[in-house]
Design a protein around this motif. Structure first.
Motif, PDB file in Angstrom:
ATOM      1  N   MET A 166      12.800  21.661 -34.729  1.00 55.69           N
ATOM      2  CA  MET A 166      12.052  21.778 -33.321  1.00 55.69           C
ATOM      3  C   MET A 166      12.686  20.635 -32.486  1.00 55.69           C
ATOM      4  SD  MET A 166       8.259  21.007 -32.456  1.00 55.69           S
ATOM      5  CE  MET A 166       7.318  22.185 -31.455  1.00 55.69           C
ATOM      6  N   ALA A 167      13.192  20.805 -31.406  1.00 55.21           N
ATOM      7  CA  ALA A 167      13.620  19.835 -30.533  1.00 55.21           C
ATOM      8  C   ALA A 167      12.644  19.393 -29.448  1.00 55.21           C
ATOM      9  CB  ALA A 167      14.832  20.357 -29.678  1.00 55.21           C
ATOM     10  N   ILE A 168      12.687  18.216 -29.183  1.00 56.30           N
ATOM     11  CA  ILE A 168      11.722  17.778 -27.971  1.00 56.30           C
ATOM     12  C   ILE A 168      12.577  17.193 -26.910  1.00 56.30           C
ATOM     13  CG2 ILE A 168       9.806  16.292 -27.459  1.00 56.30           C
ATOM     14  CD1 ILE A 168       8.838  16.689 -30.475  1.00 56.30           C
ATOM     15  N   PHE A 169      12.263  17.772 -25.632  1.00 53.71           N
ATOM     16  CA  PHE A 169      13.115  17.338 -24.693  1.00 53.71           C
ATOM     17  C   PHE A 169      12.231  16.141 -23.811  1.00 53.71           C
ATOM     18  CE2 PHE A 169      14.948  21.500 -26.025  1.00 53.71           C
ATOM     19  CZ  PHE A 169      16.337  20.964 -26.299  1.00 53.71           C
ATOM     20  N   ALA A 170      13.060  15.300 -23.202  1.00 59.73           N
ATOM     21  CA  ALA A 170      12.290  14.395 -22.273  1.00 59.73           C
ATOM     22  C   ALA A 170      11.642  15.115 -21.239  1.00 59.73           C
ATOM     23  CB  ALA A 170      13.005  13.358 -21.711  1.00 59.73           C
ATOM     24  N   ASN A 171      10.554  14.701 -20.505  1.00 55.85           N
ATOM     25  CA  ASN A 171      10.033  15.575 -19.431  1.00 55.85           C
ATOM     26  C   ASN A 171       9.549  17.049 -19.566  1.00 55.85           C
ATOM     27  OD1 ASN A 171      10.301  13.103 -17.806  1.00 55.85           O
ATOM     28  ND2 ASN A 171      12.519  13.807 -17.307  1.00 55.85           N
ATOM     29  N   SER A 172       9.548  17.501 -20.893  1.00 58.31           N
ATOM     30  CA  SER A 172       9.133  18.784 -21.029  1.00 58.31           C
ATOM     31  C   SER A 172       7.529  18.745 -21.409  1.00 58.31           C
ATOM     32  CB  SER A 172       9.601  19.263 -22.371  1.00 58.31           C
ATOM     33  OG  SER A 172       9.067  18.598 -23.461  1.00 58.31           O
ATOM     34  N   ARG A 173       7.059  19.919 -20.812  1.00 58.35           N
ATOM     35  CA  ARG A 173       5.705  20.165 -20.827  1.00 58.35           C
ATOM     36  C   ARG A 173       5.047  21.122 -21.920  1.00 58.35           C
ATOM     37  NH1 ARG A 173       4.206  20.557 -14.454  1.00 58.35           N
ATOM     38  NH2 ARG A 173       4.891  18.347 -14.023  1.00 58.35           N
ATOM     39  N   PRO A 174       4.164  20.828 -22.544  1.00 58.06           N
ATOM     40  CA  PRO A 174       3.707  22.123 -23.607  1.00 58.06           C
ATOM     41  C   PRO A 174       3.295  23.326 -22.951  1.00 58.06           C
ATOM     42  CG  PRO A 174       1.894  20.300 -23.571  1.00 58.06           C
ATOM     43  CD  PRO A 174       3.109  19.876 -22.546  1.00 58.06           C
ATOM     44  N   ALA A 175       3.565  24.543 -23.307  1.00 56.98           N
ATOM     45  CA  ALA A 175       3.227  25.565 -23.006  1.00 56.98           C
ATOM     46  C   ALA A 175       1.730  25.614 -22.489  1.00 56.98           C
ATOM     47  CB  ALA A 175       3.799  26.847 -23.785  1.00 56.98           C
ATOM     48  N   THR A 176       1.418  26.201 -21.714  1.00 54.86           N
ATOM     49  CA  THR A 176      -0.214  26.485 -21.293  1.00 54.86           C
ATOM     50  C   THR A 176      -0.310  27.602 -21.401  1.00 54.86           C
ATOM     51  OG1 THR A 176      -0.012  26.211 -19.029  1.00 54.86           O
ATOM     52  CG2 THR A 176      -0.291  24.203 -20.294  1.00 54.86           C
ATOM     53  N   CYS A 177      -1.613  28.088 -21.561  1.00 56.73           N
ATOM     54  CA  CYS A 177      -2.065  29.577 -21.195  1.00 56.73           C
ATOM     55  C   CYS A 177      -3.303  29.577 -20.261  1.00 56.73           C
ATOM     56  CB  CYS A 177      -2.725  30.120 -22.662  1.00 56.73           C
ATOM     57  SG  CYS A 177      -3.399  31.470 -22.610  1.00 56.73           S
ATOM     58  N   GLU A 178      -3.130  30.143 -19.349  1.00 58.62           N
ATOM     59  CA  GLU A 178      -4.225  30.212 -18.472  1.00 58.62           C
ATOM     60  C   GLU A 178      -5.008  31.392 -18.615  1.00 58.62           C
ATOM     61  OE1 GLU A 178      -4.537  30.683 -13.460  1.00 58.62           O
ATOM     62  OE2 GLU A 178      -2.910  29.427 -14.375  1.00 58.62           O
ATOM     63  N   LEU A 179      -6.176  31.105 -18.566  1.00 58.12           N
ATOM     64  CA  LEU A 179      -7.391  32.237 -18.873  1.00 58.12           C
ATOM     65  C   LEU A 179      -8.087  32.439 -17.430  1.00 58.12           C
ATOM     66  CD1 LEU A 179      -8.984  31.307 -22.255  1.00 58.12           C
ATOM     67  CD2 LEU A 179      -6.900  33.100 -21.679  1.00 58.12           C
ATOM     68  N   ARG A 180      -7.960  33.859 -17.207  1.00 55.67           N
ATOM     69  CA  ARG A 180      -8.747  34.082 -15.773  1.00 55.67           C
ATOM     70  C   ARG A 180     -10.067  34.991 -16.100  1.00 55.67           C
ATOM     71  NH1 ARG A 180      -4.100  34.711 -11.147  1.00 55.67           N
ATOM     72  NH2 ARG A 180      -2.936  33.143 -11.876  1.00 55.67           N
ATOM     73  N   THR A 181     -10.969  35.007 -15.617  1.00 53.80           N
ATOM     74  CA  THR A 181     -12.201  35.573 -15.813  1.00 53.80           C
ATOM     75  C   THR A 181     -12.114  36.782 -14.938  1.00 53.80           C
ATOM     76  OG1 THR A 181     -13.427  33.844 -16.473  1.00 53.80           O
ATOM     77  CG2 THR A 181     -14.716  35.737 -15.929  1.00 53.80           C
ATOM     78  N   MET A 182     -12.141  38.014 -15.273  1.00 49.43           N
ATOM     79  CA  MET A 182     -12.423  39.017 -14.533  1.00 49.43           C
ATOM     80  C   MET A 182     -13.705  39.357 -14.175  1.00 49.43           C
ATOM     81  SD  MET A 182     -10.123  42.059 -15.744  1.00 49.43           S
ATOM     82  CE  MET A 182      -8.954  42.980 -14.919  1.00 49.43           C
ATOM     83  N   THR A 183     -13.951  39.667 -12.653  1.00 50.19           N
ATOM     84  CA  THR A 183     -15.261  39.888 -12.153  1.00 50.19           C
ATOM     85  C   THR A 183     -15.199  41.396 -12.179  1.00 50.19           C
ATOM     86  OG1 THR A 183     -15.468  37.762 -10.856  1.00 50.19           O
ATOM     87  CG2 THR A 183     -16.878  39.428 -10.295  1.00 50.19           C
ATOM     88  N   LYS A 184     -16.193  42.041 -12.602  1.00 49.13           N
ATOM     89  CA  LYS A 184     -16.414  43.565 -12.647  1.00 49.13           C
ATOM     90  C   LYS A 184     -17.444  43.762 -11.525  1.00 49.13           C
ATOM     91  CE  LYS A 184     -14.856  44.314 -17.179  1.00 49.13           C
ATOM     92  NZ  LYS A 184     -15.030  45.263 -18.491  1.00 49.13           N
ATOM     93  N   VAL A 185     -17.273  44.613 -10.843  1.00 49.26           N
ATOM     94  CA  VAL A 185     -18.226  45.003  -9.674  1.00 49.26           C
ATOM     95  C   VAL A 185     -18.517  46.624  -9.698  1.00 49.26           C
ATOM     96  CG1 VAL A 185     -18.576  45.025  -7.103  1.00 49.26           C
ATOM     97  CG2 VAL A 185     -17.332  43.197  -8.280  1.00 49.26           C
TER      98      VAL A 185
END
Length: 103
Positions: free
Chosen positions: A1-20
């Motif tokens: 596994m290579a680690i690069f300077a200034n790299s950010r870990p992958a993020t997972c954005e969860l969105r809440t769906m509103t049902k109407v």
């Protein structure tokens, strides 16, 4: 596994769906005309008192029970102030009587 300077870990954005769920019941399960005279009486009085639609009042009343008020105002050429006043009135209207579905 290579680690690069200034790299950010992958993020997972969860969105809440509103049902109407929107219920559009007028003229679907009950006829608007069955409550329209009582419900819109203050609005009809406002329009009549303005004197703008005296010769077209029956057509205006019918249209208001079938279309959005803004569309009726544009279709019949209401003055600039009448739609604003009418919308303010519509925001506080309520109907507490019985509503009978189509037979």
């Amino acid at each position: 596994m290579a680690i690069f300077a200034n790299s950010r870990p992958a993020t997972c954005e969860l969105r809440t769906m509103t049902k109407v769920l929107i219920f559009d019941l007028d003229n679907t399960i009950y006829p608007v005309h069955s409550i329209g005279a009582a419900l819109f009486a203050p609005l009809f009085a406002l329009i009549e008192d303005s004197g703008e639609m005296l010769t077209k009042m029956d057509a205006v009343k019918d249209a208001i029970q079938r279309k959005p008020f803004q569309m009726v105002a544009a279709e019949f050429g209401f003055s600039d102030t009448l739609p604003q006043t009418g919308i303010g009135l519509l925001e506080i209207l309520s109907y507490d009587g019985p509503i009978h579905p189509f037979a």
